[in-house]
Design a protein around this motif. Structure first.
Motif, short mmCIF file in Angstrom:
data_model
loop_
_atom_site.label_atom_id
_atom_site.label_comp_id
_atom_site.label_asym_id
_atom_site.label_seq_id
_atom_site.Cartn_x
_atom_site.Cartn_y
_atom_site.Cartn_z
N ARG A 168 37.27 39.74 50.46
CA ARG A 168 38.22 38.63 50.32
C ARG A 168 38.49 38.35 48.84
NH1 ARG A 168 35.06 36.23 54.57
NH2 ARG A 168 34.13 34.75 53.11
N GLN A 169 37.43 38.40 48.02
CA GLN A 169 37.61 38.15 46.58
C GLN A 169 38.49 39.23 45.95
OE1 GLN A 169 36.68 35.44 44.91
NE2 GLN A 169 37.80 36.28 43.16
N PHE A 170 38.32 40.47 46.38
CA PHE A 170 39.15 41.56 45.88
C PHE A 170 40.62 41.32 46.23
CE2 PHE A 170 41.22 45.66 46.82
CZ PHE A 170 41.18 46.24 45.56
N LEU A 171 40.88 40.91 47.49
CA LEU A 171 42.26 40.68 47.91
C LEU A 171 42.86 39.48 47.19
CD1 LEU A 171 41.78 41.34 51.72
CD2 LEU A 171 42.95 42.81 50.08
N LYS A 172 42.06 38.45 46.95
CA LYS A 172 42.55 37.31 46.17
C LYS A 172 42.95 37.74 44.77
CE LYS A 172 39.56 33.85 48.40
NZ LYS A 172 38.43 32.91 48.16
N THR A 173 42.14 38.61 44.19
CA THR A 173 42.38 39.04 42.82
C THR A 173 43.67 39.84 42.71
OG1 THR A 173 40.01 39.08 42.35
CG2 THR A 173 41.44 40.35 40.89
N ILE A 174 43.84 40.82 43.60
CA ILE A 174 45.03 41.67 43.49
C ILE A 174 46.29 40.92 43.89
CG2 ILE A 174 43.68 43.75 43.88
CD1 ILE A 174 44.91 43.91 46.67
N SER A 175 46.16 39.84 44.67
CA SER A 175 47.34 39.08 45.07
C SER A 175 47.97 38.37 43.89
CB SER A 175 46.97 38.06 46.16
OG SER A 175 46.13 37.05 45.64
N ASN A 176 47.23 38.19 42.81
CA ASN A 176 47.75 37.49 41.64
C ASN A 176 48.52 38.40 40.69
OD1 ASN A 176 46.75 34.59 41.68
ND2 ASN A 176 44.87 35.69 42.09
N PHE A 177 48.32 39.71 40.81
CA PHE A 177 49.05 40.58 39.89
C PHE A 177 50.01 41.52 40.60
CE2 PHE A 177 47.33 44.86 40.43
CZ PHE A 177 46.15 44.65 41.10
#
Length: 322
Positions: free
Chosen positions: A181-190
């Motif tokens: 989930r943290q990975f998906l949150k991160t990539i959703s920002n860039f």
């Protein structure tokens, strides 16, 4: 000899009918005069003049009818006959009584009901129905915008899912572990995950989804970020692995989830049969399906996985760095 005394009459008992409240003739007349009956296309409805007058404009059709300012015909029973669909008039009459429009669940005839309300010139009801129509049309539009993807399953192994081909967002359908989930949150920002097209495969024993982006640059960038966050990455940086909380569901489980919870549509199905050798009589069947799922259902998946709140905002403010 004196004659016997005359018999004394027994005390009169009150009959049930004598206890019932009786209206005076004027009260009966007033009660009768306040009732009006309509024959709407063969459907008989009775109400009061006051119910009509309190809910319509004095120049609207029903007000004109009950005040005898139209040439509306009477049926053989003396009821006002209106040549319209009587099935809808019940909703109009109940709207007058309840001051609110109540319709059955999954009511699909708003346009027809709106047409009837316009015929009777009930402006408030027309406005309410048109608002509902606009809301319904907007919801239908949202259901037409979404993701197309391919689901490949093996039929001879209990319907096991083999591959998902489509946007990376499809893995939101599964219960993802916190690091995923943290990975998906991160990539959703860039980068908008909608633009990250992947082939996702499912290892037999591990609780993982293997994701291989089709775009080579995205593949390198995402693998690098996954490794930085402590996630498993393939030797050649072709795949990064999203850990999930439970065993991969079977094809039938996923299909039921898509159909019943996420408004999914099965667009096309193809089954291929493969033999391992010329002497192999069992072989295996591969099910290839084309599916569609609306964006609003993907948002629901995001909320379920703790990636997006109900306002449509991503929870994480983390940005990717080198």
């Amino acid at each position: 000899m004196p004659s016997p005394p005359p018999p004394v009459p027994a005390p009169r008992s009150l009959s049930v009918s004598s206890l019932i409240f009786k209206c005076t003739d004027n009260e009966k007349k007033n009660f009768k005069d306040d009732i009006v009956t309509f024959n709407i296309g063969g459907h008989i409805y009775s109400t009061t003049y006051s119910t009509i007058n309190e809910n319509v404009d004095s120049q609207s059709l029903l007000a004109l009818i009950i005040s005898n300012r139209t040439t509306t015909s009477l049926d053989k029973n003396g009821h006002y006959f209106i040549d319209r669909d009587g099935t809808y008039f019940r909703y109009i009459l109940n709207y007058f009584r309840d001051k609110k429009l109540f319709l059955p669940e999954n009511f699909t005839e708003l346009k027809q009901l709106c047409s009837e309300a316009k015929f009777y010139q009930i402006d408030r009801l027309v406005n309410e129905i048109e608002n509902r129509l606009n809301t319904s049309n907007e919801q239908n539009k949202q259901l037409q915008i979404g993701l197309n993807f391919t689901l490949i399953s093996n039929l001879n192994q209990g319907g096991k899912i083999l591959t998902l081909i489509g946007p990376l967002k499809l893995i939101y359908l599964f219960h993802i572990e916190p690091i995923g989930r943290q990975f998906l949150k991160t990539i959703s920002n860039f980068n908008d995950p909608t633009n990250i097209s992947c082939q996702c495969t499912f290892p037999v024993d591990d609780k993982l989804i293997s994701c291989q982006p089709f775009d080579q640059l995205q593949r390198i960038v995402l693998a690098k970020q996954a490794r930085k966050m402590g996630m498993a990455v393939s030797y050649c940086d072709d795949y990064f692995y999203i850990p999930i909380e439970r065993q991969i569901m079977l094809r039938d489980e996923l299909a039921q989830l898509l159909l019943n919870k996420y408004n999914g549509k099965l667009l096309h199905t193809n089954i291929t049969y493969e033999k391992k050798s010329n002497t192999d009589h069992d072989g295996s069947y591969t099910l290839v399906e084309n599916w569609f799922i609306p964006n609003i259902s993907i948002i629901k998946c995001l909320e379920t996985n703790g990636i997006m709140n109900q306002d449509g905002n991503i929870y994480s403010n983390t940005s990717m760095t080198d």
